[in-house]
Design a protein around this motif. Structure first.
Motif, PDB file in Angstrom:
ATOM      1  N   ASN A  59       0.849  -1.184   0.000  1.00 44.72           N
ATOM      2  CA  ASN A  59       0.000   0.000   0.000  1.00 44.72           C
ATOM      3  C   ASN A  59       0.886   1.236   0.000  1.00 44.72           C
ATOM      4  OD1 ASN A  59      -2.593   1.327   0.248  1.00 44.72           O
ATOM      5  ND2 ASN A  59      -1.849   1.964   2.227  1.00 44.72           N
ATOM      6  N   PHE A  60       0.841   2.010  -1.073  1.00 44.68           N
ATOM      7  CA  PHE A  60       1.619   3.240  -1.199  1.00 44.68           C
ATOM      8  C   PHE A  60       0.758   4.384  -0.666  1.00 44.68           C
ATOM      9  CE2 PHE A  60       3.012   0.487  -4.715  1.00 44.68           C
ATOM     10  CZ  PHE A  60       4.352   0.359  -4.383  1.00 44.68           C
ATOM     11  N   TRP A  61       1.297   5.172   0.277  1.00 43.73           N
ATOM     12  CA  TRP A  61       0.484   6.229   0.867  1.00 43.73           C
ATOM     13  C   TRP A  61       1.315   7.430   1.275  1.00 43.73           C
ATOM     14  CZ3 TRP A  61       0.793   7.601   6.169  1.00 43.73           C
ATOM     15  CH2 TRP A  61       1.573   6.750   6.964  1.00 43.73           C
ATOM     16  N   ASN A  62       0.585   8.519   1.513  1.00 45.98           N
ATOM     17  CA  ASN A  62       1.169   9.777   1.946  1.00 45.98           C
ATOM     18  C   ASN A  62       0.154  10.426   2.879  1.00 45.98           C
ATOM     19  OD1 ASN A  62       1.722  12.716   1.905  1.00 45.98           O
ATOM     20  ND2 ASN A  62       3.283  12.157   0.413  1.00 45.98           N
ATOM     21  N   SER A  63       0.608  11.054   3.941  1.00 53.79           N
ATOM     22  CA  SER A  63      -0.327  11.622   4.914  1.00 53.79           C
ATOM     23  C   SER A  63      -1.176  12.748   4.338  1.00 53.79           C
ATOM     24  CB  SER A  63       0.417  12.109   6.157  1.00 53.79           C
ATOM     25  OG  SER A  63       1.297  13.148   5.824  1.00 53.79           O
ATOM     26  N   THR A  64      -0.722  13.388   3.275  1.00 61.51           N
ATOM     27  CA  THR A  64      -1.505  14.471   2.677  1.00 61.51           C
ATOM     28  C   THR A  64      -2.516  13.964   1.648  1.00 61.51           C
ATOM     29  OG1 THR A  64       0.146  14.864   0.959  1.00 61.51           O
ATOM     30  CG2 THR A  64       0.353  16.138   3.003  1.00 61.51           C
ATOM     31  N   ASP A  65      -2.451  12.681   1.324  1.00 60.27           N
ATOM     32  CA  ASP A  65      -3.381  12.077   0.378  1.00 60.27           C
ATOM     33  C   ASP A  65      -4.412  11.276   1.167  1.00 60.27           C
ATOM     34  OD1 ASP A  65      -4.596  11.084  -1.926  1.00 60.27           O
ATOM     35  OD2 ASP A  65      -3.170   9.435  -2.113  1.00 60.27           O
ATOM     36  N   ALA A  66      -5.559  11.893   1.402  1.00 58.86           N
ATOM     37  CA  ALA A  66      -6.581  11.290   2.269  1.00 58.86           C
ATOM     38  C   ALA A  66      -7.021   9.912   1.795  1.00 58.86           C
ATOM     39  CB  ALA A  66      -7.783  12.224   2.371  1.00 58.86           C
ATOM     40  N   VAL A  67      -7.153   9.719   0.496  1.00 57.18           N
ATOM     41  CA  VAL A  67      -7.608   8.429  -0.020  1.00 57.18           C
ATOM     42  C   VAL A  67      -6.596   7.330   0.297  1.00 57.18           C
ATOM     43  CG1 VAL A  67      -8.185   7.133  -2.116  1.00 57.18           C
ATOM     44  CG2 VAL A  67      -9.019   9.475  -1.828  1.00 57.18           C
ATOM     45  N   SER A  68      -5.323   7.587   0.050  1.00 61.80           N
ATOM     46  CA  SER A  68      -4.323   6.550   0.301  1.00 61.80           C
ATOM     47  C   SER A  68      -4.188   6.264   1.796  1.00 61.80           C
ATOM     48  CB  SER A  68      -2.967   6.939  -0.294  1.00 61.80           C
ATOM     49  OG  SER A  68      -2.380   8.025   0.391  1.00 61.80           O
ATOM     50  N   ARG A  69      -4.338   7.276   2.606  1.00 57.16           N
ATOM     51  CA  ARG A  69      -4.258   7.070   4.057  1.00 57.16           C
ATOM     52  C   ARG A  69      -5.451   6.254   4.546  1.00 57.16           C
ATOM     53  NH1 ARG A  69      -3.736  11.846   8.559  1.00 57.16           N
ATOM     54  NH2 ARG A  69      -3.857  10.484  10.361  1.00 57.16           N
ATOM     55  N   ARG A  70      -6.624   6.554   4.032  1.00 56.73           N
ATOM     56  CA  ARG A  70      -7.823   5.786   4.392  1.00 56.73           C
ATOM     57  C   ARG A  70      -7.670   4.327   3.960  1.00 56.73           C
ATOM     58  NH1 ARG A  70     -11.844   7.904   1.149  1.00 56.73           N
ATOM     59  NH2 ARG A  70     -11.443   6.221  -0.277  1.00 56.73           N
ATOM     60  N   GLU A  71      -7.129   4.123   2.767  1.00 59.08           N
ATOM     61  CA  GLU A  71      -6.938   2.756   2.277  1.00 59.08           C
ATOM     62  C   GLU A  71      -5.927   1.993   3.127  1.00 59.08           C
ATOM     63  OE1 GLU A  71      -8.809   1.199  -0.446  1.00 59.08           O
ATOM     64  OE2 GLU A  71      -9.902   2.867   0.441  1.00 59.08           O
ATOM     65  N   ALA A  72      -4.886   2.658   3.606  1.00 57.86           N
ATOM     66  CA  ALA A  72      -3.918   2.006   4.494  1.00 57.86           C
ATOM     67  C   ALA A  72      -4.640   1.478   5.729  1.00 57.86           C
ATOM     68  CB  ALA A  72      -2.815   2.987   4.896  1.00 57.86           C
ATOM     69  N   ASN A  73      -5.563   2.245   6.253  1.00 59.94           N
ATOM     70  CA  ASN A  73      -6.337   1.811   7.412  1.00 59.94           C
ATOM     71  C   ASN A  73      -7.312   0.692   7.058  1.00 59.94           C
ATOM     72  OD1 ASN A  73      -5.653   3.452   9.878  1.00 59.94           O
ATOM     73  ND2 ASN A  73      -5.851   5.050   8.333  1.00 59.94           N
TER      74      ASN A  73
END
Length: 164
Positions: A59-73
Motif C-alpha cells: 500500500n503506497f500512501w502519503n499523509s496528505t493524500d486522504a484516499v491513500s491514508r484511508r486505504e492504508a487503514n
C-alpha cells in the motif's frame, strides 16, 4: 447547442477520469513482474524479492493524500479481521518528513514493523517504477512476484483468500 457542448465535455471528462483511475499504476499491469525495491529501517529492511512465495499487498500512501491514508487503514483492518490469511500487508510512505510518517503510523494504529518510509532516490525510483506520479494506491503481488490486482477491495481479498 450550448447544452450539447457541455454534455460532450462532461462525457469526455468522465472517460478521461475513468481511464486514469483504471491505470493509476501506469508502468505495471496485472501479470507483470512487480518492480523490486529495498527499503531499510533502523530495525528491519524490506526487500520485495524476499517476499516471493507469499502474497504481499503493498500500500503506497502519503499523509496528505486522504484516499491513500484511508486505504492504508482499510487494509490494516482487513488483515486484523483475518490474521491467519497468507497475506503480508506492508505500507510504503512518501511523506517528506520521516517524523510525520512515524506520528501518522502511531495515530492511525498502523503496524510499525510493516510500515516503511521512502525518501530521496529510493522514493523517486519506486514512484517511477510503479507509475505513482498521478496518485497512490495498492498492489497485490502473488507468490510468483507478479502483480495480481490493483487497489483490491475487501470482497476481492475475501475471494482470493477464502479458498486458502
Amino acid at each position: 447547442m450550448k447544452k450539447t457542448l457541455i454534455i460532450a465535455a462532461l462525457i469526455v471528462g468522465l472517460i478521461l477520469f475513468a481511464g486514469e483511475s483504471i491505470h493509476f499504476l501506469g508502468r505495471t499491469y496485472v501479470g507483470d513482474k512487480a518492480p523490486s525495491f529495498v527499503l531499510p529501517k533502523v530495525d528491519s529492511t524490506v526487500v520485495l524479492d524476499n517476499l516471493k512465495g507469499e502474497y504481499t499487498l503493498i500500500n503506497f500512501w502519503n499523509s496528505t493524500d486522504a484516499v491513500s491514508r484511508r486505504e492504508a487503514n482499510r487494509y490494516r483492518a482487513w488483515k486484523r479481521r483475518y490474521p491467519q490469511s497468507p497475506l503480508v500487508v506492508i505500507g510504503v510512505n512518501f511523506d517528506e518528513s520521516e517524523a510525520l510518517f512515524h506520528e501518522i503510523v502511531r495515530l492511525d494504529s498502523l503496524e510499525p514493523a510493516k510500515q516503511f518510509h521512502a525518501a530521496g532516490d529510493t522514493a523517486r525510483a519506486i514512484i517511477k517504477n510503479y507509475g505513482l506520479g498521478r496518485g497512490y494506491g495498492a498492489v497485490l503481488v502473488n507468490p510468483d512476484g507478479k502483480v495480481s490486482a490493483y487497489n483490491p477491495s475487501d470482497k476481492q481479498l475475501d475471494a482470493i483468500f477464502a479458498k486458502r
